[in-house]
Design a protein around this motif. Structure first.
Motif, PDB file in Angstrom:
ATOM      1  N   SER A 235       0.865  -1.180   0.000  1.00  0.00           N
ATOM      2  CA  SER A 235       0.000   0.000   0.000  1.00  0.00           C
ATOM      3  C   SER A 235       0.898   1.225   0.000  1.00  0.00           C
ATOM      4  CB  SER A 235      -0.912   0.011   1.228  1.00  0.00           C
ATOM      5  OG  SER A 235      -0.132   0.132   2.400  1.00  0.00           O
ATOM      6  N   MET A 236       0.280   2.380  -0.019  1.00  0.00           N
ATOM      7  CA  MET A 236       1.001   3.642   0.162  1.00  0.00           C
ATOM      8  C   MET A 236       2.059   3.891  -0.907  1.00  0.00           C
ATOM      9  SD  MET A 236      -0.518   4.868   2.803  1.00  0.00           S
ATOM     10  CE  MET A 236       0.492   6.191   3.473  1.00  0.00           C
ATOM     11  N   VAL A 237       1.706   3.676  -2.166  1.00  0.00           N
ATOM     12  CA  VAL A 237       2.593   4.078  -3.257  1.00  0.00           C
ATOM     13  C   VAL A 237       1.994   5.320  -3.898  1.00  0.00           C
ATOM     14  CG1 VAL A 237       3.484   1.774  -3.722  1.00  0.00           C
ATOM     15  CG2 VAL A 237       1.428   2.563  -4.915  1.00  0.00           C
ATOM     16  N   GLU A 238       2.734   5.941  -4.803  1.00  0.00           N
ATOM     17  CA  GLU A 238       2.210   7.077  -5.552  1.00  0.00           C
ATOM     18  C   GLU A 238       0.947   6.633  -6.294  1.00  0.00           C
ATOM     19  OE1 GLU A 238       3.385  10.264  -5.717  1.00  0.00           O
ATOM     20  OE2 GLU A 238       4.720   9.694  -4.081  1.00  0.00           O
ATOM     21  N   PRO A 239      -0.046   7.510  -6.410  1.00  0.00           N
ATOM     22  CA  PRO A 239      -1.344   7.097  -6.977  1.00  0.00           C
ATOM     23  C   PRO A 239      -1.242   6.423  -8.344  1.00  0.00           C
ATOM     24  CG  PRO A 239      -1.494   9.308  -6.069  1.00  0.00           C
ATOM     25  CD  PRO A 239      -0.045   8.906  -5.984  1.00  0.00           C
TER      26      PRO A 239
ATOM     27  N   ASP B  23      -2.477   0.725  -9.179  1.00  0.00           N
ATOM     28  CA  ASP B  23      -3.019  -0.413  -9.941  1.00  0.00           C
ATOM     29  C   ASP B  23      -2.033  -1.572 -10.046  1.00  0.00           C
ATOM     30  OD1 ASP B  23      -1.329   1.126 -11.621  1.00  0.00           O
ATOM     31  OD2 ASP B  23      -2.277   0.276 -13.403  1.00  0.00           O
ATOM     32  N   GLU B  24      -0.785  -1.360  -9.620  1.00  0.00           N
ATOM     33  CA  GLU B  24       0.228  -2.425  -9.725  1.00  0.00           C
ATOM     34  C   GLU B  24       0.539  -3.069  -8.386  1.00  0.00           C
ATOM     35  OE1 GLU B  24       3.611  -1.655 -12.286  1.00  0.00           O
ATOM     36  OE2 GLU B  24       2.649   0.175 -12.998  1.00  0.00           O
ATOM     37  N   LEU B  25      -0.145  -2.691  -7.319  1.00  0.00           N
ATOM     38  CA  LEU B  25       0.106  -3.297  -6.003  1.00  0.00           C
ATOM     39  C   LEU B  25      -0.292  -4.774  -5.993  1.00  0.00           C
ATOM     40  CD1 LEU B  25      -1.139  -0.429  -3.682  1.00  0.00           C
ATOM     41  CD2 LEU B  25       1.221  -1.174  -4.021  1.00  0.00           C
ATOM     42  N   PRO B  26       0.392  -5.624  -5.208  1.00  0.00           N
ATOM     43  CA  PRO B  26       1.651  -5.339  -4.529  1.00  0.00           C
ATOM     44  C   PRO B  26       2.799  -5.158  -5.531  1.00  0.00           C
ATOM     45  CG  PRO B  26       1.136  -7.652  -4.340  1.00  0.00           C
ATOM     46  CD  PRO B  26      -0.041  -7.008  -5.021  1.00  0.00           C
ATOM     47  N   TYR B  27       3.804  -4.394  -5.120  1.00  0.00           N
ATOM     48  CA  TYR B  27       4.803  -3.857  -6.023  1.00  0.00           C
ATOM     49  C   TYR B  27       6.172  -4.158  -5.417  1.00  0.00           C
ATOM     50  CZ  TYR B  27       6.742   0.058  -8.829  1.00  0.00           C
ATOM     51  OH  TYR B  27       7.433   0.841  -9.704  1.00  0.00           O
TER      52      TYR B  27
END
Ligand SMILES: [Zn+2]
Length: 139
Positions: free
Chosen positions: A74-78, A82-86
């Motif tokens: 979570s908590m990635v740039e907006p 759509d690619e989480l988990p990253y």
């Protein structure tokens, strides 16, 4: 106001252009020093071992092992939600260079240090980004 969800693309330099041209052809290129035979990544103007400017390119086998990795859930740039988990990783290529990249194509819970991986290219705008996925074996 809606956030800008455009994902960033690499900033190319004259000394890295061949690398990005290679990925467009499905090739993972690394630099080699013609003076001391060092393998070099990321692309640069001079050999970091002997300072020679006599550099060329060679195609990597596209295989390596995971040196380190970190997975964001979570908590990635907006634009990356759509690619989480990253998973971001350092991969040690068989040619002896270490590349920051992503691990894709598998459950992040399966990723381990030392896991064999192979390159796979992901399109973004007019670039093809070199990511890595687990090597499939018949064990
Ligand atoms: Zn050198």
């Amino acid at each position: 106001m809606e956030p800008d969800l455009t994902k960033p693309v690499p900033v190319t330099q004259p000394w890295s252009q061949a690398f990005w041209d290679g990925t467009r052809d499905g090739k993972l290129l690394i630099q080699v020093c013609h003076a001391c035979q060092a393998a070099i990544f990321a692309p640069r103007k001079r050999c970091p071992d002997c300072w020679s400017e006599n550099l060329g390119w060679t195609e990597s086998a596209g295989r390596g092992t995971v040196y380190a990795f970190s997975t964001a859930y979570s908590m990635v740039e907006p634009q990356f939600a759509d690619e989480l988990p990253y998973t971001i990783a350092y991969v040690d290529l068989v040619e002896g260079v270490r590349m920051m990249t992503r691990i894709v194509g598998c459950d992040p819970a399966r990723i381990t240090i030392g896991m064999p991986v192979e390159v796979t290219f992901t399109e973004r705008a007019d670039f093809r980004l070199p990511y890595f996925r687990p090597v499939t074996t018949n064990e």
